[in-house]
Scaffold this active site. Structure first.
Site, short mmCIF file in Angstrom:
data_model
loop_
_atom_site.label_atom_id
_atom_site.label_comp_id
_atom_site.label_asym_id
_atom_site.label_seq_id
_atom_site.Cartn_x
_atom_site.Cartn_y
_atom_site.Cartn_z
N THR A 191 0.83 -1.20 0.00
CA THR A 191 0.00 0.00 0.00
C THR A 191 0.87 1.25 0.00
O THR A 191 0.60 2.21 -0.74
CB THR A 191 -0.94 0.00 1.22
OG1 THR A 191 -1.75 -1.18 1.17
CG2 THR A 191 -1.83 1.22 1.24
N ARG B 46 5.37 -6.95 -7.70
CA ARG B 46 5.25 -8.39 -7.97
C ARG B 46 3.81 -8.74 -8.32
O ARG B 46 2.88 -8.02 -7.97
CB ARG B 46 5.67 -9.20 -6.74
CG ARG B 46 7.15 -9.08 -6.39
CD ARG B 46 7.45 -9.81 -5.10
NE ARG B 46 6.78 -9.18 -3.97
CZ ARG B 46 6.50 -9.80 -2.82
NH1 ARG B 46 6.81 -11.08 -2.68
NH2 ARG B 46 5.91 -9.17 -1.84
N ALA C 180 9.18 -14.98 -1.05
CA ALA C 180 10.25 -14.18 -0.44
C ALA C 180 11.04 -14.97 0.60
O ALA C 180 12.05 -14.48 1.10
CB ALA C 180 9.67 -12.93 0.21
N PHE D 37 8.23 -9.49 2.36
CA PHE D 37 8.46 -9.63 3.80
C PHE D 37 9.35 -8.52 4.36
O PHE D 37 9.46 -7.45 3.76
CB PHE D 37 9.01 -11.02 4.13
CG PHE D 37 8.05 -12.14 3.86
CD1 PHE D 37 6.69 -11.99 4.14
CD2 PHE D 37 8.47 -13.34 3.33
CE1 PHE D 37 5.79 -13.03 3.89
CE2 PHE D 37 7.58 -14.38 3.07
CZ PHE D 37 6.23 -14.21 3.36
#
Length: 556
Positions: A73, A94, A273, A301
């Site tokens: 976000t 991604r 990740a 992450f």
């Protein structure tokens, strides 16, 4: 506040042709997938190769918690904010996986008024990249078993096949399976298993490849297992890398969409990740750097996983030089790291914040250790008290780090203007002196130790006998001069998810070491890493539906 999907469905999207024009793309440069999505021709990078790269900003975060950090976000909101202050910015993200969409984690399109759209398409089938990766992966898996069935001239040891089948859905029942049942006609009986598509080495290869020919070569170099003499067997020995590359001919092209505020967004690739490197494709990022003055990207992450792999793997192979890092944190998440239970996070607790902020402190130190300036973004919640906000600002000031409260979820780009302005100022005043943490030519154990000590804060590394044997084998076959990709829990700086904050006096235990020879890195497994998630008791899918007119409900 409206739900994410309500906000997305009310967005006034521009035709993707118009969005493409903003970054200098013409009709011949794009391939339309409907009115609001397109793929970008691979020729674009070649056309612009002599053009100076724009600035590169990485958005990362503290170790994630159930309280949520909002990294995607903030990434989207920051891209919107940079355009609001007059910068020509583009976002590079991604692709979401269907598994988490229908499970518990949700999508990866941002949230609130900082989203990429069309949100439903992006979180569902998008342009079919995930399906192409699944097909290419499973073509190789089928070729392995077919070769054994048809006489096994390569003498593949069926007990030592490393390459697994995949599907893009959470399905725990497929983690361990037996294939070849039903008699001689169905092949040889052996144990196998499925991973989720984003854990496939094909996905990692897509994100590391520099061209279609490079993609094909890398897929040919996949270590599929060992033969009966104990020697490695590569995918190219099965002669299917050409067909695999053919399946990937469209998937290799980056996808272009837009944000709610019509900021261009390139979305391409999405490796795990923890088991892989957790970054979008090198091609997408390098293309964005040629098409805009500022590129904002993210890594999966917390900074100890995503940022470390972005900097030591992706930047190394892509010859990228980040100009600044945004480190996202929430007061709620920091209080969780300070020992506060999830149902008490809305209550003011400065003492817990003082304990939890040590996680942020370590992540700041890690980024600065790479020679890159960092700005802390406090993703603001209505429950944040004045005392908590002031303490966090004072803490960042004591570390000589700029800090900004962001409200992009609620206000879109306008809520990230302060962050955008501070980032621009930092990049002007503190030029990046980026350097990688280790030399890939170093010994495997030395590279692992540097990551464990410098990034996690561990005292040492302990190896199982299995891991030691695997390291010896990798070295024997000269596959050891590659970067390290450590697979560990995302919830802690350590390999123990219950050790929150900034753990001290701990060691990292390496259970297994595998080589992703096609992708170009060595995967080091610590703890219990799940490559095929399961659905929760009440999956998110239970709340989703589609109406007679085709409108979707319940998708976040």
């Amino acid at each position: 506040m409206k739900s994410d999907i309500q906000i997305a469905q009310e967005a006034k999207m521009e035709p993707i042709v118009k969005v493409a024009e903003k970054i200098g793309l013409k009709d011949d440069d794009i391939e339309l997938y409907g009115k609001y999505k397109c793929k970008i021709s691979l020729d674009i990078y070649k056309k612009n190769k002599d053009k100076k790269d724009g600035k590169l900003i990485l958005v990362t975060a503290i170790n994630p918690t159930p309280a949520g950090e909002g990294k995607s976000t903030v990434t989207v909101g920051l891209g919107q904010a940079l355009n609001k202050i007059g910068k020509n910015a583009i976002i590079a993200l991604r692709e979401p996986s269907l598994g988490p969409v229908f499970g518990i984690k949700g999508g990866a399109a941002g949230g609130g008024y900082a989203q990429v759209v069309p949100m439903e398409d992006i979180n569902l089938h998008f342009t079919g990249d995930m399906h192409a990766i699944t097909a290419a992966n499973n073509l190789l898996a089928a070729a392995i078993d077919n070769h054994i069935h048809q006489g096994n001239t390569l003498r593949i040891d069926s007990r030592r096949i490393l390459f697994k089948r995949v599907m893009d859905m959470n399905d725990r029942a497929l983690r361990n399976v037996v294939v070849g049942m039903g008699g001689k006609i169905n092949g040889f009986l052996r144990e196998d298993g499925f991973m989720i598509t984003v854990a496939s080495e094909i996905m990692a290869i897509l994100c590391m490849a520099s061209s279609l020919s490079d993609l094909k070569e890398r897929m040919g170099n996949i270590l599929i297992g060992y033969n009966l003499d104990g020697n490695p067997v590569l995918a190219k020995e099965l002669e299917v890398e050409g067909a695999m590359a053919m399946l990937m001919k469209d998937a290799i092209k980056p996808n272009l969409v837009q944000t709610l505020e019509n900021t261009p967004a390139i979305i391409h690739g999405g490796p795990f990740a923890n088991i892989a490197h957790g970054c979008n494709s090198i091609m997408a990022t390098k293309m964005a750097l040629k098409l805009a003055d500022i590129t904002v990207t993210e890594a999966g992450f917390g900074a100890d996983l995503g940022a470390e792999k972005f900097l030591d793997i992706k930047c190394r192979y892509g010859e990228l030089k980040p100009d600044a890092v945004v480190l996202v944190a929430t007061i709620r998440a920091l209080k969780h790291h300070g020992g506060v239970k999830k149902d008490e996070l809305n209550i003011e607790n400065v003492d817990a914040l003082k304990l939890g902020v040590k996680n942020l402190e370590k992540q700041i130190e890690n980024i600065e250790g790479y020679g890159i300036p960092v700005v802390v973004a406090i993703n603001k919640f209505i429950t944040d008290s004045k005392a908590e906000v002031e303490y966090l600002k004072e803490f960042c000031a004591s570390k000589g780090v700029m800090v900004s409260e962001t409200e992009v979820w609620e206000k879109g780009g306008e809520g990230g203007v302060d962050l955008a302005e501070k980032l621009v100022k930092v990049m002007e005043e503190r030029p990046s002196k980026f350097k990688v943490l280790y030399d890939s030519e170093e010994a495997i154990k030395d590279k692992i130790l540097k990551i464990a000590q410098n990034i996690y804060g561990a005292t040492d590394v302990v190896y199982t006998n299995v891991a030691l044997k695997q390291i010896g084998e990798i070295e024997k076959f000269n596959m050891d001069k590659l970067p390290i990709c450590i697979a560990k829990t995302q919830y802690s700086l350590s390999d123990n998810p219950s050790l929150l904050g900034r753990p001290e006096n701990f060691s990292i235990t390496v259970k297994e070491v595998r080589v992703s020879n096609g992708a170009g890195f060595i995967v080091v497994l610590t703890g219990d890493i799940m490559t095929m998630p399961g659905l929760p008791k009440v999956p998110a899918a239970n709340k989703m539906d589609i109406n007679e007119d085709g409108s979707i409900v319940g998708l976040f």
